[in-house]
Design a protein around this motif. Structure first.
Motif, PDB file in Angstrom:
ATOM      1  N   GLY A  97       1.270  -5.447  -9.147  1.00  0.00           N
ATOM      2  CA  GLY A  97       0.046  -5.504  -8.367  1.00  0.00           C
ATOM      3  C   GLY A  97       0.292  -5.214  -6.900  1.00  0.00           C
ATOM      4  O   GLY A  97      -0.506  -4.515  -6.246  1.00  0.00           O
ATOM      5  N   LYS A 103      -0.898   4.059  -2.808  1.00  0.00           N
ATOM      6  CA  LYS A 103      -2.010   4.675  -3.532  1.00  0.00           C
ATOM      7  C   LYS A 103      -1.561   5.566  -4.690  1.00  0.00           C
ATOM      8  O   LYS A 103      -2.255   5.617  -5.714  1.00  0.00           O
ATOM      9  N   ALA A 159      -3.564  -6.383  -6.907  1.00  0.00           N
ATOM     10  CA  ALA A 159      -3.688  -5.077  -6.255  1.00  0.00           C
ATOM     11  C   ALA A 159      -4.877  -5.046  -5.302  1.00  0.00           C
ATOM     12  O   ALA A 159      -4.784  -4.516  -4.188  1.00  0.00           O
ATOM     13  N   GLU A 200      -3.666   2.391 -12.468  1.00  0.00           N
ATOM     14  CA  GLU A 200      -4.963   1.726 -12.519  1.00  0.00           C
ATOM     15  C   GLU A 200      -5.808   2.086 -13.743  1.00  0.00           C
ATOM     16  O   GLU A 200      -6.418   1.184 -14.356  1.00  0.00           O
ATOM     17  N   MET A 231       0.793  -1.487  -6.583  1.00  0.00           N
ATOM     18  CA  MET A 231      -0.473  -0.763  -6.697  1.00  0.00           C
ATOM     19  C   MET A 231      -1.320  -0.907  -5.442  1.00  0.00           C
ATOM     20  O   MET A 231      -1.959   0.040  -4.996  1.00  0.00           O
ATOM     21  N   GLY A 232      -1.338  -2.090  -4.862  1.00  0.00           N
ATOM     22  CA  GLY A 232      -2.138  -2.296  -3.668  1.00  0.00           C
ATOM     23  C   GLY A 232      -1.562  -1.628  -2.438  1.00  0.00           C
ATOM     24  O   GLY A 232      -2.307  -1.209  -1.547  1.00  0.00           O
ATOM     25  N   GLU A 272      -1.114   3.260  -7.533  1.00  0.00           N
ATOM     26  CA  GLU A 272      -2.421   2.821  -8.004  1.00  0.00           C
ATOM     27  C   GLU A 272      -3.090   3.889  -8.863  1.00  0.00           C
ATOM     28  O   GLU A 272      -3.655   3.591  -9.927  1.00  0.00           O
ATOM     29  N   GLY A 320      -4.446  -4.548  -1.329  1.00  0.00           N
ATOM     30  CA  GLY A 320      -5.104  -3.369  -0.776  1.00  0.00           C
ATOM     31  C   GLY A 320      -6.152  -3.684   0.270  1.00  0.00           C
ATOM     32  O   GLY A 320      -6.550  -2.799   1.038  1.00  0.00           O
ATOM     33  N   SER A 343      -6.824  -0.953 -16.200  1.00  0.00           N
ATOM     34  CA  SER A 343      -8.240  -1.254 -16.358  1.00  0.00           C
ATOM     35  C   SER A 343      -8.663  -1.160 -17.819  1.00  0.00           C
ATOM     36  O   SER A 343      -9.489  -1.954 -18.288  1.00  0.00           O
ATOM     37  N   LEU A 398      -4.461  -6.337 -11.597  1.00  0.00           N
ATOM     38  CA  LEU A 398      -5.600  -5.772 -10.870  1.00  0.00           C
ATOM     39  C   LEU A 398      -6.042  -6.675  -9.716  1.00  0.00           C
ATOM     40  O   LEU A 398      -6.348  -6.188  -8.626  1.00  0.00           O
TER      41      LEU A 398
END
Length: 287
Positions: free
Chosen positions: A116, A123, A176, A130, A119-120, A126, A180, A134, A173
């Motif tokens: 996480g 980019k 992240a 992502e 990802m955050g 991510e 972010g 998701s 998620l």
């Protein structure tokens, strides 16, 4: 004779300016929107709801409005609880359930939090992860139980994996999003002071997101308690879920209700502990 420079002032001009009307005092009768309550009042109000709930429950069961086959009374539930602890070794079932929750949750957190953060912070990472994360986030953990039984049997590994699958994608998620959402001015200031990309993540993003990450883990731990019961309903010889399944076969609603209450109490205690630790570690976040 009066001088030409003498000014004749009217009574209205010489009078002091009228005072502005005072603002109406805020009324404090009853409940006021967004008005905080004291810690003592919060505890009393929370306790009052539980007392009211038990009173309504006792009224319908002890009053004969509901058959004992469908809903046991509070007195019957207490009697069944005593039997569970004294004759059926319920403490062992509680210990096994707690171990499964903590094992699966810690395994998920160890893997999900670094992913996480990555990802955050980055980019491209991510964009790569992502869509898949998701997609998996909407898959119910219980749907994997038949496959997990085939892959790992009906032992502890299968139950840990159910909790892991139910928790890991949610944590990824949410972490992240927290990372972010860091303040851009702090990132720019760190670059100005000579920090590199790794330093930005280590000294700006992670410290700034730490309270939010801790809050995310607290929330997902509550969800993990729902997954463990599902895992214990199938192919289990111990645990609170196993006890509930056996009680359902015997139509013993007193034991079923007590098992549900125990899960809620353990989850509530763990939530309070998590909150206390978060306040101690990140006291500055609430300032």
């Amino acid at each position: 004779m009066a001088s030409d420079t003498t000014r004749v002032l009217s009574p209205a001009a010489t009078a002091a300016p009228a005072a502005m009307p005072a603002a109406p005092a805020r009324r404090r009768r009853g409940m006021v929107p967004l008005e905080p309550v004291s810690p003592t009042a919060r505890w009393l109000l929370g306790l009052a709801f539980f007392v009211l709930f038990v009173a309504v429950w006792a009224f319908f069961t002890l009053g004969g409005y509901v058959s004992p086959t469908f809903l046991a009374s509070p007195i019957t539930m207490v009697q069944e609880a005593w039997l569970l602890f004294t004759e059926y070794g319920f403490l062992h079932d509680i210990g096994m359930t707690v171990w499964r929750v903590l094992g699966g949750f810690i395994l998920a957190a160890v893997i999900a939090v670094p992913l996480g953060i990555a990802m955050g912070a980055y980019k491209p990472v991510e964009a790569f992860l992502e869509p898949f994360v998701s997609f998996c986030r909407y898959l119910p953990a219980s749907a994997f139980i038949p496959l997990l039984i085939l892959w790992a049997g009906i032992g502890e590994t299968q139950k840990l994996l159910v909790i892991f699958i139910g928790s890991v994608f949610q944590i990824i998620l949410m972490v992240a999003v927290t990372v972010g959402g860091a303040r851009k001015d702090l990132v720019e200031a760190a670059y100005t002071l000579g920090a590199d990309s790794a330093g930005i993540v280590r000294r700006v993003l992670i410290p700034g997101a730490a309270p939010g990450i801790a809050e995310t883990l607290r929330l997902v731990l509550g969800w993990a308690w729902t997954y463990v019961i599902v895992a214990e309903l199938i192919g289990s010889s111990s645990g609170i879920g196993h006890m509930i399944t056996d009680s359902q076969a015997l139509l013993n609603t007193g034991q079923i209700i007590f098992g549900i209450i125990v899960i809620g109490l353990i989850g509530l205690v763990s939530d309070f502990i998590f909150k206390a630790v978060n306040r101690k570690l990140f006291a500055w976040a609430s300032l």
